[in-house]
Design a protein around this motif. Sequence first.
Motif, mmCIF file in Angstrom:
data_model
loop_
_atom_site.group_PDB
_atom_site.id
_atom_site.type_symbol
_atom_site.label_atom_id
_atom_site.label_comp_id
_atom_site.label_asym_id
_atom_site.label_seq_id
_atom_site.Cartn_x
_atom_site.Cartn_y
_atom_site.Cartn_z
ATOM 1 N N VAL A 27 0.835 -1.197 0.000
ATOM 2 C CA VAL A 27 0.000 0.000 0.000
ATOM 3 C C VAL A 27 0.875 1.254 0.000
ATOM 4 O O VAL A 27 0.557 2.243 -0.671
ATOM 5 C CB VAL A 27 -0.966 -0.014 1.202
ATOM 6 N N TYR A 59 -7.588 3.505 1.201
ATOM 7 C CA TYR A 59 -6.541 3.645 2.211
ATOM 8 C C TYR A 59 -7.119 4.159 3.528
ATOM 9 O O TYR A 59 -6.865 3.591 4.594
ATOM 10 C CB TYR A 59 -5.438 4.587 1.714
ATOM 11 N N VAL A 63 -7.134 0.904 5.825
ATOM 12 C CA VAL A 63 -5.818 0.852 6.463
ATOM 13 C C VAL A 63 -5.837 1.718 7.723
ATOM 14 O O VAL A 63 -5.705 1.221 8.824
ATOM 15 C CB VAL A 63 -4.681 1.302 5.500
ATOM 16 N N SER A 70 0.677 0.521 6.259
ATOM 17 C CA SER A 70 0.778 0.655 4.797
ATOM 18 C C SER A 70 2.061 0.020 4.275
ATOM 19 O O SER A 70 2.173 -0.258 3.093
ATOM 20 C CB SER A 70 0.699 2.127 4.388
#
Length: 146
Positions: A27, A59, A63, A70
Amino acid sequence: MKTVAELLKLKDLDHQHVHTIAPQQMVLDALKLMAEVNIGALPVLENGQVVGVVSERDYARKVVLKGRSSIGTPVSAIMSSPVITVSPQHSIEACMGIMTERHLRHLPVVDDGKLLGLLSIGDLVKEAIAEQSDLIQQLEQYIRGE
Protein backbone atom coordinates in the motif's frame (compact mmCIF):
# COMPACT_ATOMS: atom_id res chain seq x y z
CA MET A 1 -23.03 13.67 -25.76
CA LYS A 2 -19.49 12.46 -26.33
CA THR A 3 -18.29 8.91 -25.95
CA VAL A 4 -15.59 7.73 -23.57
CA ALA A 5 -13.19 7.31 -26.52
CA GLU A 6 -13.67 10.96 -27.49
CA LEU A 7 -13.16 12.11 -23.91
CA LEU A 8 -9.95 10.09 -23.54
CA LYS A 9 -8.55 11.75 -26.67
CA LEU A 10 -9.30 15.19 -25.19
CA LYS A 11 -7.37 14.56 -21.98
CA ASP A 12 -4.08 16.42 -21.89
CA LEU A 13 -0.93 14.38 -22.47
CA ASP A 14 -0.03 14.33 -18.77
CA HIS A 15 -3.29 12.54 -17.97
CA GLN A 16 -3.46 10.15 -20.93
CA HIS A 17 -0.91 7.77 -19.40
CA VAL A 18 -2.54 5.44 -16.90
CA HIS A 19 -0.43 4.68 -13.84
CA THR A 20 -1.08 1.21 -12.42
CA ILE A 21 0.06 -1.02 -9.60
CA ALA A 22 0.25 -4.78 -9.02
CA PRO A 23 -1.84 -6.48 -6.31
CA GLN A 24 1.23 -7.84 -4.48
CA GLN A 25 2.83 -4.40 -4.12
CA MET A 26 2.55 -2.71 -0.76
CA VAL A 27 0.00 0.00 0.00
CA LEU A 28 2.89 2.37 0.74
CA ASP A 29 4.06 1.97 -2.88
CA ALA A 30 0.59 2.90 -4.11
CA LEU A 31 0.46 5.96 -1.84
CA LYS A 32 3.88 7.14 -2.98
CA LEU A 33 2.91 6.78 -6.65
CA MET A 34 -0.42 8.55 -6.20
CA ALA A 35 1.31 11.43 -4.36
CA GLU A 36 4.10 11.63 -6.95
CA VAL A 37 1.74 11.96 -9.92
CA ASN A 38 -1.03 13.77 -8.01
CA ILE A 39 -3.84 11.26 -8.59
CA GLY A 40 -6.43 9.71 -6.29
CA ALA A 41 -6.63 6.14 -7.56
CA LEU A 42 -4.72 3.42 -9.37
CA PRO A 43 -6.03 0.52 -11.41
CA VAL A 44 -4.61 -2.75 -10.09
CA LEU A 45 -3.30 -4.97 -12.90
CA GLU A 46 -2.45 -8.65 -12.76
CA ASN A 47 -1.23 -10.32 -15.96
CA GLY A 48 -2.42 -7.28 -17.91
CA GLN A 49 -5.99 -7.52 -16.58
CA VAL A 50 -7.71 -5.02 -14.30
CA VAL A 51 -8.45 -6.88 -11.06
CA GLY A 52 -9.14 -3.92 -8.80
CA VAL A 53 -8.83 -0.22 -8.12
CA VAL A 54 -7.05 1.19 -5.09
CA SER A 55 -7.88 4.72 -4.01
CA GLU A 56 -7.20 7.21 -1.26
CA ARG A 57 -10.66 6.32 0.04
CA ASP A 58 -9.66 2.64 0.28
CA TYR A 59 -6.54 3.64 2.21
CA ALA A 60 -8.47 5.80 4.66
CA ARG A 61 -11.18 3.23 5.31
CA LYS A 62 -9.26 -0.05 5.12
CA VAL A 63 -5.82 0.85 6.46
CA VAL A 64 -5.96 3.94 8.68
CA LEU A 65 -9.30 3.23 10.36
CA LYS A 66 -8.45 -0.45 10.88
CA GLY A 67 -4.99 0.19 12.30
CA ARG A 68 -3.15 -1.61 9.51
CA SER A 69 0.33 -0.73 8.31
CA SER A 70 0.78 0.65 4.80
CA ILE A 71 4.27 -0.89 4.76
CA GLY A 72 3.17 -4.49 5.35
CA THR A 73 -0.24 -4.50 3.70
CA PRO A 74 -0.50 -5.56 0.04
CA VAL A 75 -2.69 -3.58 -2.32
CA SER A 76 -4.83 -6.69 -2.85
CA ALA A 77 -5.99 -6.49 0.78
CA ILE A 78 -7.58 -3.06 0.37
CA MET A 79 -8.41 -2.67 -3.34
CA SER A 80 -11.99 -2.37 -4.49
CA SER A 81 -12.91 -5.50 -6.40
CA PRO A 82 -14.62 -6.69 -8.56
CA VAL A 83 -14.05 -3.75 -10.85
CA ILE A 84 -16.78 -1.99 -12.74
CA THR A 85 -15.42 -0.91 -16.12
CA VAL A 86 -16.73 0.84 -19.21
CA SER A 87 -15.88 0.52 -22.89
CA PRO A 88 -14.78 3.32 -25.20
CA GLN A 89 -18.26 3.26 -26.75
CA HIS A 90 -20.05 4.21 -23.52
CA SER A 91 -21.49 7.71 -23.40
CA ILE A 92 -20.38 10.24 -20.83
CA GLU A 93 -23.97 10.29 -19.58
CA ALA A 94 -23.94 6.51 -19.04
CA CYS A 95 -20.65 6.78 -17.12
CA MET A 96 -22.08 9.50 -14.89
CA GLY A 97 -25.04 7.25 -14.16
CA ILE A 98 -22.80 4.31 -13.26
CA MET A 99 -20.62 6.44 -11.01
CA THR A 100 -23.61 7.98 -9.26
CA GLU A 101 -25.45 4.70 -8.78
CA ARG A 102 -22.38 2.79 -7.57
CA HIS A 103 -20.81 5.68 -5.59
CA LEU A 104 -17.60 5.51 -7.63
CA ARG A 105 -15.07 8.26 -8.23
CA HIS A 106 -12.94 6.41 -10.80
CA LEU A 107 -13.93 4.24 -13.73
CA PRO A 108 -11.43 2.17 -15.73
CA VAL A 109 -11.91 2.11 -19.51
CA VAL A 110 -11.29 -1.36 -20.90
CA ASP A 111 -11.48 -2.66 -24.46
CA ASP A 112 -10.83 -6.30 -25.33
CA GLY A 113 -9.44 -6.83 -21.84
CA LYS A 114 -6.89 -4.02 -22.27
CA LEU A 115 -6.84 -0.98 -19.99
CA LEU A 116 -7.13 2.16 -22.13
CA GLY A 117 -7.66 4.83 -19.51
CA LEU A 118 -9.14 5.87 -16.22
CA LEU A 119 -11.96 8.37 -15.93
CA SER A 120 -12.50 10.40 -12.79
CA ILE A 121 -15.73 12.04 -11.75
CA GLY A 122 -13.91 15.33 -12.36
CA ASP A 123 -13.30 14.39 -15.99
CA LEU A 124 -17.00 13.74 -16.49
CA VAL A 125 -18.20 16.86 -14.69
CA LYS A 126 -15.76 19.01 -16.68
CA GLU A 127 -17.09 17.56 -19.93
CA ALA A 128 -20.73 17.99 -18.89
CA ILE A 129 -20.09 21.66 -18.03
CA ALA A 130 -18.35 22.22 -21.38
CA GLU A 131 -21.26 20.65 -23.27
CA GLN A 132 -23.81 22.76 -21.38
CA SER A 133 -21.78 25.90 -22.09
CA ASP A 134 -21.73 25.07 -25.80
CA LEU A 135 -25.49 24.49 -25.80
CA ILE A 136 -26.12 27.82 -24.04
CA GLN A 137 -23.95 29.61 -26.59
CA GLN A 138 -25.83 27.97 -29.48
CA LEU A 139 -29.20 28.91 -27.98
CA GLU A 140 -28.10 32.51 -27.43
CA GLN A 141 -26.97 32.71 -31.07
CA TYR A 142 -30.30 31.27 -32.19
CA ILE A 143 -32.23 33.81 -30.11
CA ARG A 144 -30.17 36.66 -31.58
CA GLY A 145 -30.84 35.28 -35.07
CA GLU A 146 -27.20 34.59 -35.87
